[in-house]
Motif scaffolding. Sequence first.
Motif, mmCIF file in Angstrom:
data_model
loop_
_atom_site.group_PDB
_atom_site.id
_atom_site.type_symbol
_atom_site.label_atom_id
_atom_site.label_comp_id
_atom_site.label_asym_id
_atom_site.label_seq_id
_atom_site.Cartn_x
_atom_site.Cartn_y
_atom_site.Cartn_z
ATOM 1 N N UNK A 33 30.282 -121.697 -29.950
ATOM 2 C CA UNK A 33 29.974 -123.076 -30.281
ATOM 3 C C UNK A 33 29.857 -123.899 -29.011
ATOM 4 N N UNK A 62 37.755 -126.321 -24.191
ATOM 5 C CA UNK A 62 38.223 -125.406 -25.242
ATOM 6 C C UNK A 62 37.234 -125.263 -26.389
ATOM 7 N N UNK A 63 35.952 -125.161 -26.067
ATOM 8 C CA UNK A 63 34.976 -125.019 -27.151
ATOM 9 C C UNK A 63 35.197 -123.721 -27.924
ATOM 10 N N UNK A 64 35.891 -122.774 -27.295
ATOM 11 C CA UNK A 64 36.148 -121.503 -27.990
ATOM 12 C C UNK A 64 37.137 -121.658 -29.132
ATOM 13 N N UNK A 65 37.866 -122.792 -29.183
ATOM 14 C CA UNK A 65 38.820 -123.003 -30.275
ATOM 15 C C UNK A 65 38.213 -123.816 -31.421
#
Lengths: 73, 289
Positions: free
Chosen positions: A3, A51-54
């Motif tokens: 994302x 923290x786009x991975x979260x």
Amino acid sequence: MKTDIIVDYDKCGDPRECKKCLQICAPALFLLYSPDDESDDPDIWRVDVAFTDLCTRCGDCVETCPKEAITLV
Amino acid sequence: MCEWCYKHGAGKKWYLNSKNYLEETAEAVGAHEYIYELWKHFEKVYLQKIFGISTRGPGYKFSIPVVGRAIKWYISSWFTKEKPLKGRSPRRAEGHPGQVVPLGDAQQVLELADPILKVNCACRHMTRGIEDPCCLAFGALAEMVPKLPRYIPERGAEQLHVDEAKDFVEKMNRGGRVNTVWFGPVPYIAALCSCEYPECAATRIRLDYGLNALYKGEYVAKVDFSKCTGCGTCASRCQFGALTFTDAMNRPFIDAWKCYGCGLCVTACPEGAIEMVDRTAFPALKDEW
């Protein structure tokens, strides 16, 4: 799925007046961030997304932004 | 006891050693300049320096085979660096971790610290844009606060008496905040914070990315099943995912590996059925910090 949360800074303006995205995001992915390196009490703040991975892609930030400055990619 | 207790504890828990609060210690480790630089650029340190180039999606970076693991190991090594004491880079968050302490120890810390200043939480300012005076700053950090206007609460920099500060941390603990001591650079102790996931910068880094920005406490919680009535009050208190309430047994289960020893479940239990045990009482957890 990877994302990316894109903030349009021309539309966003000064995030300290609104802060809606900061406060609605449950995992707190948005951060107030000063692009000015030297100042200790800067007037220039902007919203940055770490923290786009979260991100769970709940879409709350897109819905809540009154200036339609946030897009999920 | 953790490695720091042996080095800086003088036979006690290292954060209870009064030497670590002295002005001389602050000067010996260059705490004033370090803290000023760190707090002036707090957002910068958090966003860019900790994860190397940028924090954007660090999880993706860490998942790259081999390279990702090497980056993670390298960043993790910053937090445990102790030498050289002078000349550390505050912009890389070197040697600025915190440790979880239970309420009783937090109150003992306050007895050693002077002065105690209530300041705005940097993490909550950064992640939620709010001003929440919930951090207690000591010594060198308290001196730096007037130079950093965004950490001064609306009512002005408020100096607390020891008893007021003790009541304050207890109030925070009852509200579900984890008490943590912060030091920079080790062994100088600069602050006692009331942290909460996900707003707390270090808790986020530790829990989501496994980097040692926050150390586990010196204790582990243990349930006394003869006293537990299964009321479930403790179930929602754990921020670290260590306490689960098992429906079949009607009892809480504490995963000692995940327990950070914050003691929130202990203060919540109406029956006094949960107690804090020294981490060293569990041989398997001896090196788990």
